[in-house]
Design a protein around this motif. Sequence first.
Motif, PDB file in Angstrom:
ATOM      1  N   ARG A 263      39.735  43.108  44.272  1.00 16.30           N
ATOM      2  CA  ARG A 263      38.981  42.952  45.517  1.00 16.30           C
ATOM      3  C   ARG A 263      38.901  41.517  45.997  1.00 16.30           C
ATOM      4  NH1 ARG A 263      37.062  47.461  43.253  1.00 16.30           N
ATOM      5  NH2 ARG A 263      35.672  46.392  41.817  1.00 16.30           N
ATOM      6  N   LEU A 264      38.685  40.570  45.072  1.00 16.18           N
ATOM      7  CA  LEU A 264      38.588  39.167  45.500  1.00 16.18           C
ATOM      8  C   LEU A 264      39.910  38.711  46.093  1.00 16.18           C
ATOM      9  CD1 LEU A 264      36.938  36.530  45.641  1.00 16.18           C
ATOM     10  CD2 LEU A 264      37.951  35.917  43.440  1.00 16.18           C
ATOM     11  N   ARG A 265      40.997  39.127  45.416  1.00 20.10           N
ATOM     12  CA  ARG A 265      42.313  38.734  45.909  1.00 20.10           C
ATOM     13  C   ARG A 265      42.562  39.355  47.278  1.00 20.10           C
ATOM     14  NH1 ARG A 265      46.972  40.093  41.968  1.00 20.10           N
ATOM     15  NH2 ARG A 265      45.775  38.622  40.743  1.00 20.10           N
ATOM     16  N   LEU A 266      42.162  40.613  47.420  1.00 22.43           N
ATOM     17  CA  LEU A 266      42.344  41.298  48.702  1.00 22.43           C
ATOM     18  C   LEU A 266      41.562  40.569  49.790  1.00 22.43           C
ATOM     19  CD1 LEU A 266      43.358  43.789  50.312  1.00 22.43           C
ATOM     20  CD2 LEU A 266      41.213  44.892  49.723  1.00 22.43           C
ATOM     21  N   VAL A 267      40.331  40.202  49.458  1.00 22.58           N
ATOM     22  CA  VAL A 267      39.486  39.523  50.449  1.00 22.58           C
ATOM     23  C   VAL A 267      40.130  38.198  50.872  1.00 22.58           C
ATOM     24  CG1 VAL A 267      37.285  38.314  50.745  1.00 22.58           C
ATOM     25  CG2 VAL A 267      37.320  40.602  49.785  1.00 22.58           C
TER      26      VAL A 267
END
Lengths: 802, 244
Positions: free
Chosen positions: A431-435
């Motif tokens: 999720r952090l990478r996606l964000v």
Amino acid sequence: MMRPRWHKALADLWSNKMRSLLVIVSIAIGLFAVGLISTTHAWLGLAMRDGYAAQNPANIIITAAGFPADFVDRIRNLPDVQEAEGVALVSLRVQTGQDTSTPIDIQAFPEMDEKQINQLTLLEGKYPPADREIVLDINKLEDTAARLGDTITVQLPSGRLREMKVVGIVRDMTIGAGGMGGGYFIASPQGYITFETLAWLEQPELLNQLHATVRSGDADLEHIQSVAGTLMDEFERNSLITISRAAMTSTAHPNNPYLESMLGLLVMLGFLVVFLSAFIITNTLSALLNQQIQQVGVMKTIGASRFQIRSIYMVLILVYSLAALGLALAFSDRAAYALLTFLSTRINFNLPAVQPVPRSILLQALIALIVPQVAGSLPILQGTRITIQQALSGTGSGNADRPSVVYRWLAKIRGLSRPMLISLRNTFRRRLRLVLTLVTLILGGAIFIGVFNVRTTIDHYMDRLGKYFIADVNLTLSEPHSIREMTAILKQVPGVVSVEGWAGARAELVEPDGSVGEAVILQAVPTDSTLIEPILTAGRWILPGDENAIVLNEMFNESLPGIAIGDTVRLRVNGEETEWVVVGFFQFAGKSGGLLAYTGFDHLSRLTSMTGRSMFYRIVTAEGMHTLEQQEELGAVLEAHLKRQGIEVSEITAGLSLNETTARGLDTLTTFLLFMALLMAAVGSMGLMGTMSLNVMERTREIGVMRAIGATDRHITRLVLVEGMLIGLISWVLACLASFPIGKMLSDVVSIAIFSMPIDFVFTATGVFIWLGLVTILSILASVLPARSAARLTIREVLAYE
Amino acid sequence: MHLAIMNSRFPPEISNHQPLIRLRQVVKVYRTAAGDFPALKGLDLDVEAGEFLAITGKSGAGKTTLVNMITGTDALTSGVVEVGGVNIHQLDENRRALWRGRHLGVIYQSFHLLPNLTLLDNILLPMDFCGLYRRRASRERAMDLLRQMEMADHAHKLPSQISGGQQQRVAIARALANDPPLIVADEPTGRLDSVTAEVIFRIFQQLVAQGKTLVMVTHDRTIAGRVSRMLTIQDGEVLNQPAA
């Protein structure tokens, strides 16, 4: 001998060249953008400030009905005046084709080779010209369709034609100074001739513009204005009629305000690129640390402290940064020079002799040393905080995520194939990478879309401004004619539907102390005119029966702070002091429009003893004749028709030509913005490519398992492509939403720069759809490489992967 | 194969009068989504200096957890672990890392050599971190260790370029880099064929013969007669502590 820990840092860099290249290029793009902008900024300062001052520009320009040469000597001898020169400024027309012509402003100097003020830079050919020759300014050279060595045909007031050889091409950096000629962008082509050539062009040998420089305080506008006041008094004392005056400092290039705002915007975008590239670094390093989590565990086992491990990764980042800095330094100066060259022709300055800018190098070096370390600090801290047990068992890398809310929600959707569900789940796994990836793409996309909105907003406003010039053809005669007769004559031409006679006068504000202030363009329109639709901001428009009613543009608020409806304004019109009652305010083109006021035709024509007569005509054509080409064609027909009637035309312009010239000026700005938007898009797509590569790299084992249970190359490729495109599409939707505030902000910055006020923001779907196409292509491109690598791996390789 | 005599860095009085490793009421509970899982249930253990202790047991019995408690690579739930008189779980992480680097060598089943470093660099790395040797001396020592492991010809190769057995020899050389008195090996022969496993085992025997203390987790119960002591763990408890 290098210590083994630094060997490790370098080995990590070298072992995954693609990843290293991605990080280096990401940092380099940010540095490049900052370097390009800061170097351009410094060089532009040099060119626009010092380069302009080197031309010894006039601090004071006073346009008058005419004055003798000895008056210039008298001005020169005034204590505050350093130098003064008289210029004969004439407007003629030059033929550009069989039936087409364009206006040209020609300056004639009495002592051309001894000219001190507003010096010209010779680019080609020779200067000064001999008698009956002409030198042209490079900026609007295209409009004259002439080149060095060509002969241009000048139309004289009598209708005769004169051929003049173009013997030189110069750059006049003072075009548009003091708002003369409507500013640089809408100025006519400029020509320079000897004083002796004037008579041959059927022009009076009369000086009508005074250029002066001040003895001291050439950077002090207040002082210059006070000297200008003294000069105006001198004109008055000698009973010479003045038309306008302008005061400016020696470093105030006419296009400075426009450029400063533009550069401000670019600096902001440059730092945004740095910010976005920092996201890529964070993403890549967190993936690197995840991948190396076991190695971190091993290093801790064999005695490495957290600090020692962190220092390995910090050195790795440092090496990335230094490589990126080298790359950025190698290209940013070259790109800045290319940009400077491009701008020199667009915003009118001489290319200066440039040196590398230490400040810019330092800035890039500082950013290279600080930003990547800051961006990498979080993944490094997280990666080295993990316990050895977690690291060696692989439970600390976040691989054992619980199914996310999104995944559980996705799983409920019926009809989704299993591979599609896997792609969707993969998208939301990190999720952090996606964000971070999304933020990069969203900002890139929003700015990209925003640039189109800025262009549309300005176009829309230009269209609204066009409502002040609804007529299809604007006609200026050499002398006043009866409106009734002119209407009848003009209507003889097929296509002419209606004609309005307008009036105009140059006026000056009269200050409370009785001195003459700024120049005002006073337009008088018939009260029943259908050819003007003003943007009223307060009060009302001119009504039938109004006497000395006046409607003022927004610039009066700056010149006469606090002025309100019902107040009285004193103007000097044709040398006579007159009083006007303010009945309304309208919005025009801000700074670039100067002081503009409208009044009723009848009142002004009485005041100027021109009742029933006019020099200015607005002509409306039949339906289907509203393109620029059609308007220009009709203009040529009208000119020929009037010539046959013995009526001399001073100027004839197509209604849409103003829009075209303004659009040309704005093109520079949008090209600039589009360049930055593309840079953002490049960073965004690199971010996506990085994310996709990392996602695939981390899922190598999973891919192996899928292949072992029957997934083909196509299945694997499709999984990765769908995931990449999904990220692209999500970013597109969010970029569309973000483009509203970002576009509005960009539009405000640009409109304040051009019109000195924010204008109504208009949204266009063009940018939205272009970005959709672009982001789809970028997503596919960014995923193809990782997808191919994933599909190419053998089951043995992937299952052996650590 | 000849191994040089390596000096112990533990104080002589501790080495002489106290067990080198002393565990008292060691409890380790893993908190999982399915609930708490006690891996060690109040375990007591003494290991004397110079001993070759083999720990056996079924999968999940707690062997590796026990080793992790001794090496300090995982946190205790309760109890005391002293190695060389040092209560290692009271040290902060950085001190524990340095202590571990200087006083014990760890060998894993999957070797865990750093894949991007040459074999030589892999051995130099612990010396670099712990700073016990000067650079030139480190290099000479690392080459010496590689020679002892008959791996000197491969010094500049990457781990992926050599076999599993060779990788484990290099891992042993790395464990010996800082000349620690204690070697802990977690199933060091688990991934090796029987011939290579035998070679590795002999190296361990030589190390013990030269004064090292060796704690080894293994599934292989056939070595019972070749080690000082064999300990069986079952469900987090010591099943027996027979002398070999």
